[in-house]
Scaffold this motif. Structure first.
Motif, PDB file in Angstrom:
ATOM      1  N   HIS A 172      21.909  35.200  82.525  1.00  0.00           N
ATOM      2  CA  HIS A 172      21.653  36.141  83.619  1.00  0.00           C
ATOM      3  C   HIS A 172      20.185  36.535  83.729  1.00  0.00           C
ATOM      4  CE1 HIS A 172      25.875  36.745  84.785  1.00  0.00           C
ATOM      5  NE2 HIS A 172      26.119  36.489  83.513  1.00  0.00           N
ATOM      6  N   GLY A 173      19.324  35.842  83.023  1.00  0.00           N
ATOM      7  CA  GLY A 173      17.887  36.075  83.179  1.00  0.00           C
ATOM      8  C   GLY A 173      17.417  37.408  82.647  1.00  0.00           C
ATOM      9  N   ALA A 174      18.130  37.966  81.669  1.00  0.00           N
ATOM     10  CA  ALA A 174      17.717  39.237  81.056  1.00  0.00           C
ATOM     11  C   ALA A 174      17.208  38.968  79.641  1.00  0.00           C
ATOM     12  CB  ALA A 174      18.890  40.213  81.014  1.00  0.00           C
ATOM     13  N   LEU A 175      16.469  39.919  79.098  1.00  0.00           N
ATOM     14  CA  LEU A 175      15.969  39.752  77.728  1.00  0.00           C
ATOM     15  C   LEU A 175      16.938  40.388  76.729  1.00  0.00           C
ATOM     16  CD1 LEU A 175      13.351  39.348  79.479  1.00  0.00           C
ATOM     17  CD2 LEU A 175      12.098  40.208  77.499  1.00  0.00           C
ATOM     18  N   LEU A 176      17.045  39.758  75.573  1.00  0.00           N
ATOM     19  CA  LEU A 176      17.796  40.361  74.462  1.00  0.00           C
ATOM     20  C   LEU A 176      16.774  40.995  73.517  1.00  0.00           C
ATOM     21  CD1 LEU A 176      20.513  40.801  73.006  1.00  0.00           C
ATOM     22  CD2 LEU A 176      20.084  38.654  71.777  1.00  0.00           C
ATOM     23  N   ILE A 177      16.916  42.303  73.319  1.00  0.00           N
ATOM     24  CA  ILE A 177      16.001  43.024  72.417  1.00  0.00           C
ATOM     25  C   ILE A 177      16.782  43.483  71.196  1.00  0.00           C
ATOM     26  CG2 ILE A 177      14.453  44.997  72.167  1.00  0.00           C
ATOM     27  CD1 ILE A 177      14.221  45.049  75.262  1.00  0.00           C
TER      28      ILE A 177
ATOM     29  N   ALA B  33      17.311  44.005  80.524  1.00  0.00           N
ATOM     30  CA  ALA B  33      17.446  43.764  79.084  1.00  0.00           C
ATOM     31  C   ALA B  33      18.731  44.352  78.532  1.00  0.00           C
ATOM     32  CB  ALA B  33      16.257  44.384  78.342  1.00  0.00           C
ATOM     33  N   VAL B  34      19.157  43.750  77.443  1.00  0.00           N
ATOM     34  CA  VAL B  34      20.192  44.331  76.586  1.00  0.00           C
ATOM     35  C   VAL B  34      19.482  44.688  75.289  1.00  0.00           C
ATOM     36  CG1 VAL B  34      22.301  43.876  75.280  1.00  0.00           C
ATOM     37  CG2 VAL B  34      22.040  42.963  77.607  1.00  0.00           C
ATOM     38  N   ILE B  35      19.533  45.961  74.910  1.00  0.00           N
ATOM     39  CA  ILE B  35      18.926  46.361  73.636  1.00  0.00           C
ATOM     40  C   ILE B  35      20.039  46.761  72.677  1.00  0.00           C
ATOM     41  CG2 ILE B  35      18.496  48.757  74.437  1.00  0.00           C
ATOM     42  CD1 ILE B  35      15.960  48.685  72.615  1.00  0.00           C
ATOM     43  N   MET B  36      19.918  46.303  71.454  1.00  0.00           N
ATOM     44  CA  MET B  36      20.958  46.613  70.462  1.00  0.00           C
ATOM     45  C   MET B  36      20.364  46.680  69.059  1.00  0.00           C
ATOM     46  SD  MET B  36      22.940  43.013  69.790  1.00  0.00           S
ATOM     47  CE  MET B  36      23.611  42.777  71.415  1.00  0.00           C
TER      48      MET B  36
ATOM     49  N   VAL C  46      18.786  48.690  81.964  1.00  0.00           N
ATOM     50  CA  VAL C  46      18.854  48.325  80.544  1.00  0.00           C
ATOM     51  C   VAL C  46      20.240  48.688  80.026  1.00  0.00           C
ATOM     52  CG1 VAL C  46      18.001  48.898  78.234  1.00  0.00           C
ATOM     53  CG2 VAL C  46      16.384  48.577  80.122  1.00  0.00           C
ATOM     54  N   ILE C  47      20.851  47.746  79.341  1.00  0.00           N
ATOM     55  CA  ILE C  47      22.160  47.995  78.724  1.00  0.00           C
ATOM     56  C   ILE C  47      21.952  48.330  77.263  1.00  0.00           C
ATOM     57  CG2 ILE C  47      24.339  46.915  78.019  1.00  0.00           C
ATOM     58  CD1 ILE C  47      24.220  45.192  80.524  1.00  0.00           C
TER      59      ILE C  47
ATOM     60  N   ARG D  85       9.428  48.299  78.437  1.00  0.00           N
ATOM     61  CA  ARG D  85       8.438  48.077  79.502  1.00  0.00           C
ATOM     62  C   ARG D  85       8.132  46.589  79.650  1.00  0.00           C
ATOM     63  NH1 ARG D  85       3.401  51.854  80.204  1.00  0.00           N
ATOM     64  NH2 ARG D  85       5.151  53.201  80.739  1.00  0.00           N
ATOM     65  N   LEU D  86       7.982  45.894  78.532  1.00  0.00           N
ATOM     66  CA  LEU D  86       7.720  44.449  78.601  1.00  0.00           C
ATOM     67  C   LEU D  86       8.867  43.734  79.308  1.00  0.00           C
ATOM     68  CD1 LEU D  86       6.320  43.777  75.000  1.00  0.00           C
ATOM     69  CD2 LEU D  86       5.021  43.745  77.147  1.00  0.00           C
ATOM     70  N   ALA D  87      10.101  44.121  78.979  1.00  0.00           N
ATOM     71  CA  ALA D  87      11.267  43.458  79.589  1.00  0.00           C
ATOM     72  C   ALA D  87      11.319  43.727  81.090  1.00  0.00           C
ATOM     73  CB  ALA D  87      12.551  43.954  78.914  1.00  0.00           C
ATOM     74  N   ARG D  88      11.040  44.961  81.480  1.00  0.00           N
ATOM     75  CA  ARG D  88      11.087  45.289  82.917  1.00  0.00           C
ATOM     76  C   ARG D  88       9.946  44.589  83.656  1.00  0.00           C
ATOM     77  NH1 ARG D  88      13.115  51.146  81.275  1.00  0.00           N
ATOM     78  NH2 ARG D  88      15.260  50.988  82.022  1.00  0.00           N
ATOM     79  N   ALA D  89       8.793  44.510  83.003  1.00  0.00           N
ATOM     80  CA  ALA D  89       7.662  43.834  83.640  1.00  0.00           C
ATOM     81  C   ALA D  89       7.954  42.345  83.796  1.00  0.00           C
ATOM     82  CB  ALA D  89       6.396  44.046  82.815  1.00  0.00           C
ATOM     83  N   ALA D  90       8.546  41.755  82.758  1.00  0.00           N
ATOM     84  CA  ALA D  90       8.775  40.303  82.791  1.00  0.00           C
ATOM     85  C   ALA D  90       9.847  39.925  83.801  1.00  0.00           C
ATOM     86  CB  ALA D  90       9.181  39.811  81.394  1.00  0.00           C
ATOM     87  N   THR D  91      10.841  40.771  83.977  1.00  0.00           N
ATOM     88  CA  THR D  91      11.967  40.423  84.860  1.00  0.00           C
ATOM     89  C   THR D  91      11.832  41.025  86.256  1.00  0.00           C
ATOM     90  OG1 THR D  91      13.207  42.367  84.113  1.00  0.00           O
ATOM     91  CG2 THR D  91      13.600  40.283  82.928  1.00  0.00           C
TER      92      THR D  91
END
Ligand SMILES: Cc1ncc(COP(=O)(O)O)c(C=O)c1O
Length: 412
Positions: free
Chosen positions: A227-232, A198-201, A134-135, A123-129
């Motif tokens: 690409h302006g995405a978050l790495l989680i 985001a990419v979550i791994m 999500v990958i 949710r934080l990643a989607r809100a921020a971007t």
């Protein structure tokens, strides 16, 4: 406590009222044995049989079962009320403790399970971007909630649901890629330009057992930045186990957000999402909502503080690693003595066995069969993974190696 002492009786009684007799589907295998006590590296079933435990509740019991220091701290904190429903000094101290061992992070929000921490991070990643997709990666687990609960489908763009009961809309924005394929990750970013939040791994997938190839973590870091995405990083298993606090330092790659649970609370239900302050923008003003009745409860906070206090200087981790390294070596040698070629991969505090010498995914049927044979010799491990704790000692080592030799002997 009832005096009925048969596994079968308890299991029957459980299964009459609870599907499968267990309260998590991960426990369906082995459900017919019912456990009554855990202390240090040992578990006892209702018939009084003792087992060396390398499953450790699937991760939480890093300090062993019922660690006295944590237990004392939890008991002391609990008498002042468990869920005050307001900010407490315990929450402040637990947050400060967390950040002291996750040096790259600035903010923490506590949740109560790993699944919830993952949901909060997404949710934080989607809100921020302001983006949706999500990958995530094949063979990895991020909890049972619908959006992340997927398996490979017809193509990388069409993951399939992991279970009945999921609405297709729930995983519509989830892409599932093969682990370790940096070129495909890059192509996916190009195909979904400015849509990926985001990419979550799991940077190290301890229960799945496939190490990242050289450059995959760093490459993922670079691509998400570009690409302006978050790495989680989902550190629900690795956090507080591979190192005091974040394992990210050990891996040399810093994520934007990370999730923690399991070992951070030594068995008490607690989890958290942590990261840079800017990813939490909007939470304090309630534009981004992260809630939970049990978040920050007294027992959980006391467990986190005590766990961090006990492990902060790294000496506990060094001792666990020494035990795990010795166990890895002795299992491989024991197997070789019986003509079985076996390799142990991963980290000493959480390693996995491969029968083919390769670091293959957890479809390794031989390892699963061995887990069942080991249980008959009173050693418990999960899938093909062995977790060690601070309580494993020389007695547990000799017991486990002897059981391993006997189990291999049964596998003819
Ligand atoms: C890497 C990872 N993430 C998330 C979860 C979900 O945690 P929980 O079972 O506490 O909801 C797990 C559980 O095993 C996990 O291994």
């Amino acid at each position: 406590m009832s005096t009925i002492t048969s596994n079968e009786t308890w299991h029957t009684r459980a299964a009459e009222r609870t599907p499968g007799g267990v309260h998590s589907n991960a426990r369906l295998v082995g459900a017919e044995t019912v456990f009554v006590r855990g202390e240090g590296p040992w578990l006892w079933d209702v018939e009084g049989q003792r087992y060396a435990d390398y499953m450790l509740g699937r991760g939480p019991a890093y300090l062993g079962h019922s660690p006295a220091t944590v237990l004392d701290a939890v008991q002391a904190a609990s008498v002042n009320g468990m869920c005050l429903g307001h900010a407490t000094p315990l929450e402040v101290e637990a947050t400060e403790a967390m950040l002291s061992v996750i040096p790259w992070a600035e903010r923490v929000r506590f949740t109560s399970s790993g699944t919830e921490a993952v949901q909060a991070a997404l949710r934080l990643a989607r809100a921020a971007t302001g983006r949706s997709i999500v990958i995530q990666f094949e063979g990895q687990y991020h909890g049972w909630v619908d959006g992340v609960s997927v398996v490979p489908g017809a193509s990388a763009h069409q993951p399939a649901p992991a279970t009945k009961g999921q609405a297709p809309s729930s995983y519509h924005d989830t892409l599932l890629l093969p682990w370790n394929d940096l070129a495909l990750l890059e192509q996916t970013f190009l195909d979904h330009s400015e849509q990926i939040a985001a990419v979550i791994m799991e940077p190290i997938n301890i229960f799945g057992g496939v190490m990242p190839v050289d450059g995959f973590l760093a490459g993922s870091r670079l691509l998400t930045e570009q690409h302006g995405a978050l790495l989680i990083f989902d550190e629900v298993v690795t956090g507080f186990r591979l190192a005091p606090g974040s394992a990210a330092g050990l891996l040399g790659v810093t994520p934007d957000l990370a999730t923690y649970a399991k070992a951070m609370g030594s068995g008490w239900p607690v989890s958290a999402v942590a990261g840079a302050a800017r990813w939490f923008d909007g939470v304090a003003s309630d534009q981004v909502r992260l809630s939970g009745t049990y978040n920050g409860n007294a027992a959980a906070m006391a467990a986190v503080i005590a766990t961090v206090d006990m492990t902060r200087d790294g000496s506990v981790h060094r001792a666990v690693d020494t035990y795990g390294r010795t166990l890895m070596e002795r299992l491989v040698v024991t197997a070789a003595e019986q003509g079985v070629a076996l390799s142990a991969n991963g980290f000493p505090s959480g390693f996995w066995l491969s029968f083919d010498g390769l670091d293959t995914p957890d479809s390794d049927a031989a390892a699963f069969r061995l887990a069942a044979l080991l249980r008959a010799h009173h050693v418990i491990m999960y899938r093909r993974t062995w977790l060690s704790s601070a309580a494993h000692d020389a007695e547990a080592m000799e017991f486990s190696v002897a059981a391993f030799a006997a189990a291999l002997g049964d596998d003819d």
